[in-house]
Design an enzyme around this catalytic site. Structure first.
Site, PDB file in Angstrom:
ATOM      1  N   SER A   1      -2.607 -10.361  -7.068  1.00 39.60           N
ATOM      2  CA  SER A   1      -2.108  -9.742  -5.838  1.00 39.60           C
ATOM      3  C   SER A   1      -3.197  -9.460  -4.811  1.00 39.60           C
ATOM      4  CB  SER A   1      -1.356  -8.451  -6.156  1.00 39.60           C
ATOM      5  OG  SER A   1      -2.244  -7.469  -6.642  1.00 39.60           O
TER       6      SER A   1
ATOM      7  N   HIS B   1      -5.158  -2.342  -4.753  1.00 44.37           N
ATOM      8  CA  HIS B   1      -4.607  -2.812  -3.481  1.00 44.37           C
ATOM      9  C   HIS B   1      -5.360  -2.189  -2.312  1.00 44.37           C
ATOM     10  CE1 HIS B   1      -0.413  -4.253  -5.058  1.00 44.37           C
ATOM     11  NE2 HIS B   1      -1.410  -5.064  -5.382  1.00 44.37           N
TER      12      HIS B   1
ATOM     13  N   ASP C   1       3.492  -1.689  -0.757  1.00 40.33           N
ATOM     14  CA  ASP C   1       3.758  -1.239  -2.126  1.00 40.33           C
ATOM     15  C   ASP C   1       4.863  -0.198  -2.250  1.00 40.33           C
ATOM     16  OD1 ASP C   1       1.723  -2.902  -2.887  1.00 40.33           O
ATOM     17  OD2 ASP C   1       0.258  -1.315  -3.207  1.00 40.33           O
TER      18      ASP C   1
END
Length: 176
Positions: free
Chosen positions: A44, A83, A118
């Site tokens: 990701s 992230h 997210d």
């Protein structure tokens, strides 16, 4: 092998484990992160980080900025997520203990290789991550692909058993 040699081997193994634990705790204290080293488990964050990269975290800053790569844990899951912060804002709230107003940083994250933020990953009704509560740390360095051993051990049962057999065999051979 006599009892004295067995005790010496056991003591040596205990010293190695204690040293590793002490290093981990010291690194946790210095970085102020419960998990100062993590392995990237998915794609990701490509191209910034690849699956198997080992990341080093730093959690001493009061705030993190938009564009920083952070690692956070979800309330229901035990897997850390790596992230990038895409949005942040700050709100004033009354501290429950001191009753004083404090500024709280709220963050929205997104994987570089993901199309959406997210928000669907967060707990039901949660709009943002709280800096102090959810963030394990900001990424300050990495080593490429070294974490693949961890991924192989967790995802491949045969590799795990082969590694344990190899370690056991090496212990037997070393004793002779």
């Amino acid at each position: 092998m006599n009892l004295r040699q067995q005790l010496g081997s056991g003591l040596s193994m205990a010293m190695v484990l204690a040293s590793a634990f002490a290093f981990w705790k010291l690194f946790s204290i210095v970085t102020m992160s419960n998990s100062p080293i993590v392995v990237v488990l998915s794609g990701s964050m490509e191209p910034a980080f690849q699956r198997g990269d080992v990341l080093f975290l730093w959690n001493r800053e009061e705030y993190v900025g938009v564009g920083d790569v952070v690692v956070y844990k979800l309330q229901e899951k035990d897997i850390p997520i790596v992230h990038r912060v895409v949005r942040e804002h700050r709100v004033m709230e009354k501290d429950r203990k001191t009753k004083k107003k404090v500024q709280k940083q709220l963050l929205l994250t997104k994987g570089d290789n993901n199309e959406r933020d997210d928000l669907p990953l967060y707990a039901y009704g949660q709009q943002y991550l709280e800096r102090k509560k959810d963030i394990l740390g900001r990424v300050f360095g990495y080593v490429p692909l070294v974490g693949y051993v961890t991924i192989l051990i967790t995802e491949n049962v045969y590799f795990k058993y082969a590694l344990m057999a190899l370690l056991g065999l090496s212990a037997l051979v070393q004793d002779e």
